[in-house]
Enzyme design. Structure first.
Site, PDB file in Angstrom:
ATOM      1  N   GLU A 124       0.786  -1.134   0.040  1.00  0.00           N
ATOM      2  CA  GLU A 124      -0.072   0.061   0.394  1.00  0.00           C
ATOM      3  C   GLU A 124       1.041   1.493   0.143  1.00  0.00           C
ATOM      4  O   GLU A 124       1.831   1.238   0.830  1.00  0.00           O
ATOM      5  CB  GLU A 124      -1.045   0.184   1.205  1.00  0.00           C
ATOM      6  CG  GLU A 124      -1.967   1.302   1.229  1.00  0.00           C
ATOM      7  CD  GLU A 124      -3.028   1.250   2.227  1.00  0.00           C
ATOM      8  OE1 GLU A 124      -2.765   0.371   3.363  1.00  0.00           O
ATOM      9  OE2 GLU A 124      -3.742   2.065   2.427  1.00  0.00           O
ATOM     10  N   GLY A 264       2.772   2.789  10.657  1.00  0.00           N
ATOM     11  CA  GLY A 264       2.825   1.823  11.854  1.00  0.00           C
ATOM     12  C   GLY A 264       2.270   0.563  11.571  1.00  0.00           C
ATOM     13  O   GLY A 264       3.210  -0.272  12.303  1.00  0.00           O
ATOM     14  N   MET A 266       0.667  -2.746   8.762  1.00  0.00           N
ATOM     15  CA  MET A 266      -0.175  -2.873   7.408  1.00  0.00           C
ATOM     16  C   MET A 266      -1.127  -4.146   7.416  1.00  0.00           C
ATOM     17  O   MET A 266      -0.617  -5.187   7.954  1.00  0.00           O
ATOM     18  CB  MET A 266       0.973  -2.932   6.070  1.00  0.00           C
ATOM     19  CG  MET A 266       0.070  -3.227   4.861  1.00  0.00           C
ATOM     20  SD  MET A 266      -1.092  -1.736   4.460  1.00  0.00           S
ATOM     21  CE  MET A 266      -1.872  -2.598   3.254  1.00  0.00           C
ATOM     22  N   GLU A 267      -2.395  -4.070   7.004  1.00  0.00           N
ATOM     23  CA  GLU A 267      -3.389  -5.052   7.006  1.00  0.00           C
ATOM     24  C   GLU A 267      -3.557  -5.975   5.931  1.00  0.00           C
ATOM     25  O   GLU A 267      -4.389  -6.705   5.706  1.00  0.00           O
ATOM     26  CB  GLU A 267      -4.806  -4.085   7.277  1.00  0.00           C
ATOM     27  CG  GLU A 267      -5.102  -3.532   5.725  1.00  0.00           C
ATOM     28  CD  GLU A 267      -4.953  -2.195   5.592  1.00  0.00           C
ATOM     29  OE1 GLU A 267      -3.843  -1.656   6.357  1.00  0.00           O
ATOM     30  OE2 GLU A 267      -5.432  -1.595   4.825  1.00  0.00           O
ATOM     31  N   HIS A 300      -6.707  -2.120  15.233  1.00  0.00           N
ATOM     32  CA  HIS A 300      -6.957  -1.299  13.916  1.00  0.00           C
ATOM     33  C   HIS A 300      -6.741  -2.447  12.570  1.00  0.00           C
ATOM     34  O   HIS A 300      -7.493  -2.498  11.587  1.00  0.00           O
ATOM     35  CB  HIS A 300      -5.886  -0.359  13.760  1.00  0.00           C
ATOM     36  CG  HIS A 300      -5.958   0.323  12.630  1.00  0.00           C
ATOM     37  ND1 HIS A 300      -6.817   1.696  12.254  1.00  0.00           N
ATOM     38  CD2 HIS A 300      -5.413   0.509  11.383  1.00  0.00           C
ATOM     39  CE1 HIS A 300      -6.662   2.134  11.259  1.00  0.00           C
ATOM     40  NE2 HIS A 300      -5.921   1.443  10.329  1.00  0.00           N
ATOM     41  N   GLU A 301      -5.484  -3.018  12.703  1.00  0.00           N
ATOM     42  CA  GLU A 301      -5.319  -3.965  11.462  1.00  0.00           C
ATOM     43  C   GLU A 301      -6.212  -4.971  11.300  1.00  0.00           C
ATOM     44  O   GLU A 301      -6.607  -5.577  10.285  1.00  0.00           O
ATOM     45  CB  GLU A 301      -3.835  -4.285  11.553  1.00  0.00           C
ATOM     46  CG  GLU A 301      -2.532  -3.390  11.543  1.00  0.00           C
ATOM     47  CD  GLU A 301      -2.749  -2.050  10.705  1.00  0.00           C
ATOM     48  OE1 GLU A 301      -3.323  -2.274   9.620  1.00  0.00           O
ATOM     49  OE2 GLU A 301      -2.532  -0.866  11.145  1.00  0.00           O
TER      50      GLU A 301
HETATM   51  N1  TRP Z   1      -3.235   0.767   5.843  1.00  0.00           N
HETATM   52  C1  TRP Z   1      -2.103   0.656   6.814  1.00  0.00           C
HETATM   53  C2  TRP Z   1      -3.006   1.321   8.115  1.00  0.00           C
HETATM   54  O1  TRP Z   1      -3.280   2.366   8.296  1.00  0.00           O
HETATM   55  C3  TRP Z   1      -1.208   2.257   6.348  1.00  0.00           C
HETATM   56  C4  TRP Z   1       0.142   2.105   5.871  1.00  0.00           C
HETATM   57  C5  TRP Z   1       0.891   1.089   6.287  1.00  0.00           C
HETATM   58  C6  TRP Z   1       0.652   2.764   4.653  1.00  0.00           C
HETATM   59  N2  TRP Z   1       2.213   1.091   5.539  1.00  0.00           N
HETATM   60  C7  TRP Z   1       1.954   2.065   4.528  1.00  0.00           C
HETATM   61  C8  TRP Z   1       0.399   3.670   3.801  1.00  0.00           C
HETATM   62  C9  TRP Z   1       2.823   2.512   3.600  1.00  0.00           C
HETATM   63  C10 TRP Z   1       1.228   4.093   2.916  1.00  0.00           C
HETATM   64  C11 TRP Z   1       2.536   3.466   2.869  1.00  0.00           C
HETATM   65  O2  TRP Z   1      -3.082   0.388   8.697  1.00  0.00           O
HETATM   66 ZN    ZN Z   2      -5.334   1.609   8.349  1.00  0.00          ZN
END
Ligand code: TRP
Ligand code: ZN
Length: 879
Positions: A124, A264, A266-267, A300-301
């Site tokens: 992402e 933080g 990534m899901e 959150h994730e």
């Molecule tokens: N989707 C992730 C979150 O909010 C956000 C995220 C994690 C992200 N790593 C990233 C967005 C790198 C952009 C680039 O839980």
């Molecule tokens: Zn998120």
């Protein structure tokens, strides 16, 4: 081939021309070269025009390309730095490509990269195009099968999304694993991890009785720091079942912690990748705030599995559809675990300090922006936290039960699809059978609305008329704003502090409630409350029912009264904040010194009664005794008075300390921890109250107070107490700070997360030497410019959390930030773009500072080669 457009517009959205029914990936991980073979089953959408196939691919080295098994001739396709174009393709076909990439050189941490000895991915928002050719957009959802081949000894663990369906020993020292994800997903949710990792295992039985394996993968020396994360995961899984009726959908849920990560966590479907900061914790290494952040991010994730993964976003303009909703869900979850009142205060504090700041500057944007250059720049407090506030308002407007029904309806109707904000609002509207037309403006209109209140008591009629006026200041590209639908939760108190029954004129049926929600919809409107034998005290926007700036007419006496009596804990806190703000800002202003002095007595008396109130929740007491932070105070001034704010706040702190020293001392003593460390709200609240008292006592600046800080540090049995004392000692004159810093460094024992704290404490120091010490720290052997956590700890903390020293009047703080941004941009553009945000308020300072910041921005902009991330941010700031 044409380069991608400079600016991408929401209005230009078009559906993808092809479906990708399946994706088969084959990775050969190597120290020098990593080979990625992909096999895509493609089908042209019936309604889409015929034409070339264009796939995204960012600086990939193509080795082979086959269409339905036939190698393509050089004149059958085009390649550039951003894409692959196959000129003629049939209606339905298989495209196979093989590319070579170099994860070990990938310092941007997007795509496939290495963190230490671990191979990991971050796709992402647009990282998948750095791995292979694909439609790198969220509305193309496919079934993925992934095979990973790697050296068996160095990379015993091989992970990807879904279920492991095959493992092979290849006999040549290598082994392989094949993973299959049964759920169609966009490529931004793809993940791969490989390394020599330890694993903590647990199980979860879902509400329908299915067994889910839970696995947390970390470097082996961290295996003793995963218990809290695992516990949080199980709580989150249960909570989502109980609150939303949402059950987990795979047989396995994996979490991996890596040290190098841009955000933080990534899901990724079934395989979350986390910044280790949000997984690893022991009482000696992590603070109470860290423990809570871990719980929040794990949740959150996890919650993204439904809000984000099962139902994803049609395009990146809809980012808040998944992020705002998921932040709302994690905040709700956390407030069910900890002190609800304290959690709400903390969440609002983040919003009012950081999101309101974003709204006042050149980077202000709507929760759903209408254009962007680099989507990385839109993972903001506006999209996340204001987005969550919009969802919260929807809950307030619909009521909790209808709201949950609406969210479930949204998830059912769009399961397996890529949705829009309109889809979400439509489902809520249908569940609640109400009109959200005007509410939708919140998503497209940027800026913080201001609501001014005036009221008039009509003694003869025993009525109170309240006039609400809303106004939203202009933001870049949006000069004129339209009125919003603003829910205002209201209560009233009698002069004894007791709640009054509310009765709106013309609504005789709606009697009997002590709190109600008013729906403000016009630029200006007046409401009349009746049956009020005496003038009531108003408590408005309870629980911060809307993300607005509220301008009231309260006297300082009224604020002190609300601080003492309001049954709404948020408004109690807010009344105290407003009173303290008034004192600090008036104190900086010669002509209002006298009122400030009177108000200060009022505040001291209020604080005294808080300190003496044994029935009060300790965590809430600690919040009520907190002075507004310098960043928040700066936002309240037309032109920021950097030194005035700092000294004004310090004077208030000292005055309170001198006048209430006995009480602070008594509460400090009474709040010592007993027994083992616990992260239960009671214990957390106790520590925060104790350390708040210590913060005041330290301001006395005596032998005794400095001894108290030293003793607190040395007797600390946990990081919360230790860092609180360290922070105070570092700010003080005298040798104690240096001595304790040395001790803290030795204790850190190469624990990167503890070292981050050591850097951050020094970057936050209010001492005049701070800038010089940061310069030294930049060449310290433990400083790692490639590690985002370390950079954020030193440079991020300095530029974002130390206004006094960052804004030193000779501009040297600005020069330092600019140099670091320039050095970082070729290494990690996403991080460089984030750091540049430290300049965004430049127009709100005095001429000298303004010019100095502008000069640094111009210096950056004039560089020959800038990343898209950095150039968008800096250009917007100078516009
Ligand atoms: N989707 C992730 C979150 O909010 C956000 C995220 C994690 C992200 N790593 C990233 C967005 C790198 C952009 C680039 O839980
Ligand atoms: Zn998120």
């Amino acid at each position: 081939m044409a380069k991608r457009a400079e600016t991408i517009y929401l209005k230009d959205y078009t559906a993808p021309a092809f479906w990708v029914d399946s994706v088969d990936l084959h990775f050969e991980l190597g120290e020098e070269q990593t080979r990625v073979a992909s096999r895509l089953a493609l089908r042209r959408r019936p309604d889409s025009p015929s034409g070339a196939l264009v796939l995204d691919g960012d600086k990939l080295e193509l080795e082979q390309i086959l269409l339905d098994g036939r190698p393509l001739a050089a004149n059958e396709y085009l390649l550039d730095d951003e894409s692959l174009t196959v000129l003629a393709v049939p209606e339905s076909f298989v495209l196979e490509t093989t590319v070579v990439i170099r994860p070990q050189d990938n310092t941007a941490l997007e795509g496939l990269y290495r963190s230490g000895n671990i191979f990991c991915t971050q796709c992402e928002a647009e990282g998948f195009r750095k791995i292979t050719y694909f439609f790198d957009r969220p509305d193309v959802m496919s079934r993925f099968t992934t095979t990973i081949v790697a050296d068996k000894q160095s990379y015993p663990v091989l992970l990807s999304n879904g279920n492991c369906i095959d493992r092979q020993d290849l006999g040549d020292g290598r082994h392989s694993a094949t993973w299959q994800d049964p759920f169609a997903k966009p490529c931004y949710l793809f993940a791969l991890v490989s390394g020599d990792l330890g694993c903590v295992e647990d199980r979860f039985t879902t509400c329908s009785g299915r067994e889910v394996a839970l696995e947390i993968y970390v470097e082996k020396h961290n295996l003793d720091k995963c218990a809290h994360a695992m516990h949080a995961l199980k709580k989150a899984m249960r909570w989502d079942e109980e609150t939303y009726g949402l059950e987990y959908d795979l047989d396995i849920y994996m979490i991996v912690a890596v040290d190098d990560f841009n955000m933080g966590a990534m899901e990724n479907k079934g395989l979350n990748i986390f910044n280790s900061k949000y997984v690893l914790a022991r009482p000696e290494t992590a603070t109470d705030a860290d423990f809570q952040a871990i719980e929040g991010v794990i949740a959150h994730e996890y919650f993204h599995n439904w809000t984000g993964n099962r139902v994803t976003c049609r395009d990146w303009f809809q980012l808040s559809l998944k992020e705002g909703l998921t932040v709302f869900r994690d905040q709700h979850f956390s407030s069910d675990q900890v002190s609800r009142a304290v959690k709400r205060i903390e969440d609002v504090c983040v919003l009012r300090t950081h999101q309101f700041a974003e709204d006042t500057g050149p980077l202000a944007h709507a929760v759903r922006p209408e254009h962007y250059q680099e989507i990385n720049n839109f993972y903001t407090v506006t999209v996340y936290n204001k987005g969550a506030e919009l969802v919260r308002m929807l809950q307030t407007i619909l009521g909790p039960d209808t709201f949950i029904r609406g969210v479930r309806r949204y998830l059912q109707h769009h399961d397996g699809q890529a949705a829009t904000v309109e889809d979400f609002l439509m489902a809520l509207r249908e569940a609640g059978n109400l009109d959200l037309q005007q509410f939708q403006r919140w998503y497209s209109q940027a800026g913080t609305p201001q609501v001014s209140i005036t009221s008039q008591y009509l003694a003869a009629e025993q009525a109170l008329e309240i006039t609400f006026e809303q106004f939203c200041p202009a933001t870049p590209g949006q000069a004129n704003k339209q009125p919003l639908h603003i829910p205002c939760k209201i209560g009233m108190l009698d002069t004894g502090g007791q709640p009054l029954t509310l009765q709106l004129s013309g609504d005789e049926a709606g009697t009997g409630t002590e709190e109600m929600v008013l729906h403000l919809r016009q630029d200006k409107e007046t409401l009349r409350f009746i049956n009020l034998p005496e003038p009531p005290v108003l408590s408005l926007f309870r629980q911060f029912s809307a993300p607005i700036r509220f301008v009231g007419e309260e006297s300082s006496q009224t604020l002190a009264f609300l601080l003492k009596h309001d049954s709404d804990s948020f408004n109690r806190w807010d009344a105290g904040q407003r009173l303290a703000e008034r004192i600090i800002l008036n104190g900086a202003n010669q002509s209002s010194r006298e009122t400030a002095a009177n108000d200060l007595d009022l505040l001291a008396a209020s604080f005294a009664s808080i300190l003496q109130d044994d029935s009060l929740d300790k965590g809430l007491a600690a919040k009520l005794l907190e002075l507004p932070n310098e960043l928040y105070l700066a936002l309240q001034m037309q032109e920021v008075d950097v030194e005035g704010i700092h000294t004004g706040r310090e004077q208030v702190r000292k005055h309170l300390a001198v006048n209430l020293r006995e009480l602070f001392r008594a509460v400090f003593n009474a709040s010592q921890s007993t027994g083992d460390y616990s992260v239960e709200p009671e214990a957390v609240g106790r520590r925060s109250l104790k350390n708040r008292c210590l913060w005041y006592l330290d301001a006395l600046d005596t032998e005794e107070s400095s001894q108290l800080v030293a003793d607190s540090y040395r007797s600390a049995t946990n990081m919360t107490d230790r860092i609180a004392a360290l922070m105070l000692s570092v700010d003080n004159s005298g040798a104690l700070g240096q001595e304790l810093l040395g001790d803290f460094y030795r204790r850190a024992e190469n624990d990167p997360l503890v070292l981050d704290k050591w850097f951050a404490v020094q970057a936050r120091s209010s001492k005049p030497e701070t800038l010089a010490s940061i310069k030294n720290l930049l060449s310290h052997s433990s400083y790692q410019p490639q590690n985002p956590n370390r950079v954020r700890a030193l440079i991020g903390t300095f530029s974002r959390a130390n206004p006094l020293r960052f804004h030193v009047s000779d501009g040297s703080g600005y020069a330092l930030l600019a140099e670091q941004i320039i050095a970082l941009d070729p290494v990690n553009p996403q991080l460089a773009g984030y750091l540049a945000g430290g300049f965004s308020a430049w127009r709100r300072y005095d001429e000298g500072r303004r010019k100095a910041m502008q000069q640094q921005l111009q210096r950056i902009v004039s560089l020959p080669k800038l990343s898209r991330d950095l150039s968008e941010v800096v250009t917007k700031m100078l516009e």
